[in-house]
Scaffold this motif. Sequence first.
Motif, PDB file in Angstrom:
ATOM      1  N   PHE A 126      -3.022 -10.016  -1.815  1.00  0.00           N
ATOM      2  CA  PHE A 126      -1.618  -9.612  -1.787  1.00  0.00           C
ATOM      3  C   PHE A 126      -0.820 -10.296  -0.671  1.00  0.00           C
ATOM      4  N   THR A 129       2.119 -12.062  -2.104  1.00  0.00           N
ATOM      5  CA  THR A 129       2.734 -11.315  -3.193  1.00  0.00           C
ATOM      6  C   THR A 129       3.930 -10.534  -2.661  1.00  0.00           C
ATOM      7  N   LEU A 131       6.062  -7.610  -1.877  1.00  0.00           N
ATOM      8  CA  LEU A 131       5.751  -6.187  -1.811  1.00  0.00           C
ATOM      9  C   LEU A 131       7.032  -5.372  -1.864  1.00  0.00           C
ATOM     10  N   GLN A 374      -7.485  -1.838  -3.476  1.00  0.00           N
ATOM     11  CA  GLN A 374      -6.571  -2.738  -4.178  1.00  0.00           C
ATOM     12  C   GLN A 374      -5.793  -2.001  -5.264  1.00  0.00           C
ATOM     13  N   GLY A 375      -6.444  -1.068  -5.929  1.00  0.00           N
ATOM     14  CA  GLY A 375      -5.735  -0.264  -6.924  1.00  0.00           C
ATOM     15  C   GLY A 375      -4.627   0.566  -6.300  1.00  0.00           C
ATOM     16  N   ARG A 378      -1.723  -1.764  -5.461  1.00  0.00           N
ATOM     17  CA  ARG A 378      -0.946  -2.084  -6.657  1.00  0.00           C
ATOM     18  C   ARG A 378      -0.019  -0.937  -7.038  1.00  0.00           C
ATOM     19  N   GLN A 379      -0.512   0.284  -6.941  1.00  0.00           N
ATOM     20  CA  GLN A 379       0.285   1.427  -7.380  1.00  0.00           C
ATOM     21  C   GLN A 379       1.401   1.772  -6.409  1.00  0.00           C
ATOM     22  N   CYS A 381       2.500  -0.156  -3.488  1.00  0.00           N
ATOM     23  CA  CYS A 381       3.173  -1.193  -2.699  1.00  0.00           C
ATOM     24  C   CYS A 381       3.809  -2.302  -3.528  1.00  0.00           C
ATOM     25  N   LEU A 382       3.354  -2.506  -4.759  1.00  0.00           N
ATOM     26  CA  LEU A 382       3.911  -3.572  -5.581  1.00  0.00           C
ATOM     27  C   LEU A 382       5.137  -3.075  -6.340  1.00  0.00           C
ATOM     28  N   ALA A 386       5.657  -4.988 -11.727  1.00  0.00           N
ATOM     29  CA  ALA A 386       4.346  -5.622 -11.628  1.00  0.00           C
ATOM     30  C   ALA A 386       3.268  -4.667 -12.113  1.00  0.00           C
ATOM     31  N   ASN A 387       3.424  -3.375 -11.797  1.00  0.00           N
ATOM     32  CA  ASN A 387       2.451  -2.391 -12.270  1.00  0.00           C
ATOM     33  C   ASN A 387       2.513  -2.237 -13.783  1.00  0.00           C
TER      34      ASN A 387
END
Length: 389
Positions: A126, A129, A131, A374-375, A378-379, A381-382, A386-387
């Motif tokens: 990330f 990526t 955020l 990482q999951g 993704r939930q 911070c992204l 993207a989610n």
Amino acid sequence: MSFDAKRYQKQLRQLVAIPSVSCAVPEWDMPNLPVIELLAEWLEDLGFRTQIMSLPQQGKANLIATLGEGDGGLVLAGHSDTVPYDQNRWQTDPFRLTEKDGKLFGLGATDMKGFFPVVLEAVRPFLNTPLEQPIIILATADEESSMSGARALVANGAPKARYAVIGEPTALTPIRMHKGIMMEAIRVQGQSGHSSNPALGRNALEPMAQVMNELMDLRQDLQQRYNNPGFAVSVPTLNLGCIHGGDGANRICADCELHFDLRTLPGMDNEALRAAIRQRLTPIAEKSGTDIILSSLFEGVDAFAEDEHAELIRACEHLTGKRSESVAFATEAPFMQQLGMQTVVLGPGSIDQAHQPDEFIDTAQLAPAVEIIQGLIRQFCLPSQANAR
């Protein structure tokens, strides 16, 4: 999913090699700053903004490392200190990471220096990526003794985030509740004299017997009032731990001190309990003509409970495939809640290996731990789109 086992072991080897014992006994206590500085160096190399928060104690500090911007975000938190050790009882050097049969042995390997290289592995995909909310990595001081690092964070109102994961060893089971702890001392001060004539003094042991009876009555009262079936031991506990007093059978005991601990359930207030204990001690002191003093051996930790329906708890249950549970040991989770965050305790390793010789972390849990974190990134911070993908 990215996990480099060799890089993980190299970093954990470096962390284990740095002694960072925290202890209320001054001869054992050590700085944690070298660990904090090493973590800060690694995180700066990855592009994190780092803040080293110095504490009043010499050589003690917290680290707050941030990637991204925003008023929400996810804190990944661990403590940088370890408990004391008895090197004679270790089969290996406690400060040299040793691999054997899929286990990594070393002081703090599971509790909890081993969490930091997991986090470093988890964030790598990330780094470039965009955020929506920040990733915040937190390392604290003195969790194993006074929790002064976590208390300093609350006093400073930082870090600010919406969610926090405390990476204590839970065998990757989400923990949403734990008991609180109080460790207290009661000292009865009387007056010495020759035992042949009780009128020559005031025996501290006799009112101390009444004090212990009052504490046992209090324990019974609390256990009748409070019960939480979510815990293996569903009631609060009070343990009379040690007592010291007097210096001879033929002298009136002038001084006696009792140490005890009280493990509280969520919803119980430590200060209210101290006030209740003082109220029970006052009549004994007045009747016996002694001074009875209640003091805290350390500040104590509140019980912790997160709503089972909280978004963070549901996310962790989904990612781990496990229902959230409770544990008996205390953590820094209540302090994260005081900072306004939904909080869970979740990390690799088992508490069964902590605080004892030949401490180890099971390598089989490392890659799954990276994937879980990482999951969560993704939930929380992204960007939402993207989610959706």
